[in-house]
Enzyme design. Sequence first.
Site, PDB file in Angstrom:
ATOM      1  N   GLU A   1       5.657  -2.953  13.307  1.00  0.00           N
ATOM      2  CA  GLU A   1       6.025  -2.469  11.979  1.00  0.00           C
ATOM      3  C   GLU A   1       6.786  -1.149  12.044  1.00  0.00           C
ATOM      4  O   GLU A   1       7.698  -0.915  11.252  1.00  0.00           O
ATOM      5  CB  GLU A   1       4.768  -2.319  11.122  1.00  0.00           C
ATOM      6  CG  GLU A   1       5.041  -2.410   9.635  1.00  0.00           C
ATOM      7  CD  GLU A   1       3.781  -2.714   8.859  1.00  0.00           C
ATOM      8  OE1 GLU A   1       3.653  -3.852   8.393  1.00  0.00           O
ATOM      9  OE2 GLU A   1       2.920  -1.825   8.721  1.00  0.00           O
TER      10      GLU A   1
ATOM     11  N   TRP B   1       0.828  -1.205   0.000  1.00  0.00           N
ATOM     12  CA  TRP B   1       0.000   0.000   0.000  1.00  0.00           C
ATOM     13  C   TRP B   1       0.862   1.256   0.000  1.00  0.00           C
ATOM     14  O   TRP B   1       0.680   2.152  -0.828  1.00  0.00           O
ATOM     15  CB  TRP B   1      -0.930  -0.011   1.211  1.00  0.00           C
ATOM     16  CG  TRP B   1      -1.735   1.243   1.362  1.00  0.00           C
ATOM     17  CD1 TRP B   1      -1.457   2.305   2.170  1.00  0.00           C
ATOM     18  CD2 TRP B   1      -2.942   1.578   0.673  1.00  0.00           C
ATOM     19  NE1 TRP B   1      -2.408   3.285   2.044  1.00  0.00           N
ATOM     20  CE2 TRP B   1      -3.347   2.861   1.122  1.00  0.00           C
ATOM     21  CE3 TRP B   1      -3.733   0.928  -0.281  1.00  0.00           C
ATOM     22  CZ2 TRP B   1      -4.498   3.487   0.651  1.00  0.00           C
ATOM     23  CZ3 TRP B   1      -4.887   1.559  -0.741  1.00  0.00           C
ATOM     24  CH2 TRP B   1      -5.258   2.814  -0.277  1.00  0.00           C
TER      25      TRP B   1
END
Length: 308
Positions: A263, A197
């Site tokens: 992340e 993304w």
Amino acid sequence: MNCKRKMLLLIQGLSLLLLFDHYSRKNQEEELELSDWFKPRGRPDVITTTSWLAPVVWEGTFSRKMLEKHYRRQNFTTGLAVFATGRLADPYLELFLNSANKYFLTGYRVIFYIMMDTFIKLPQIKWEPLRQFKVFIVTESRWWDNDVVRMKSLAKHIIWDIQGEVDFLFSMTVTQIFQNNVGVEVLGELVAQLHGWWYFKDRASFPYERRPKSAAYIPFGQGDFYYDGAFVGGTPQEVLNLAEEYLNGVIHDLGLRLNSSYEKHLNKYFFLRKPTKLLSPEYNWDADFYPPPQVQYVKVAQQSKRRH
């Protein structure tokens, strides 16, 4: 007699020197250069080389023939660790293992490390040649964040078991499914996965950690790419370094009553320790979205957790 002995030692020394030179030259000849297999001009529509000259692997940028020619001569084993606990184990594990068995490093030795919180009956899988699996029961307390438990367990087993068994190690999430061949083009010292993304977004919008006190902090205007934590790998030592740095970052943040995601810590790690190879979004595309023209060949699809 003394003179003869000296002459014999000299001859033996020269023989050893020549032998060393022979094997040294042979090893140099066998070393695979980036230019031997990587063809960045094959994909002018995407970023194929980073500012620190690491390759970004897309379909069309690598010579599978040259890579196979090199790695078929190497005696190596690759580990693939997957964390399947709680409600994620039943609906996803069989799909993951079946697809990995079929598409991941076909024809090479692979050990699947399946990390579970309870020992359940594994799905019936007809393993391909050179495949084996091991099950590790996760003993860490589950009140921790799931990523903390996963990386703590992975680090422990790298030290106790994995590092003596494999040359390369990859860690993946169980919600992924292989759709096409993922071969030796992914092997490297430290391998990062580009986020499907965010790859197509402006860097200023990347969701880095922006709180200066956090160990995951990346200042505005800095950073290279946004990386996906679902697929990381490299040598066992490099994966261990990543896991330990992440866990240290979590401890640091807890002391300051901060909580940053795995992340974001991963992105900070790769900001400081540049990966030696990057995998394109083809290697982890979200199955909920139709791929753009740049993603010509989805190798691994990320399944939606909302379906279960």
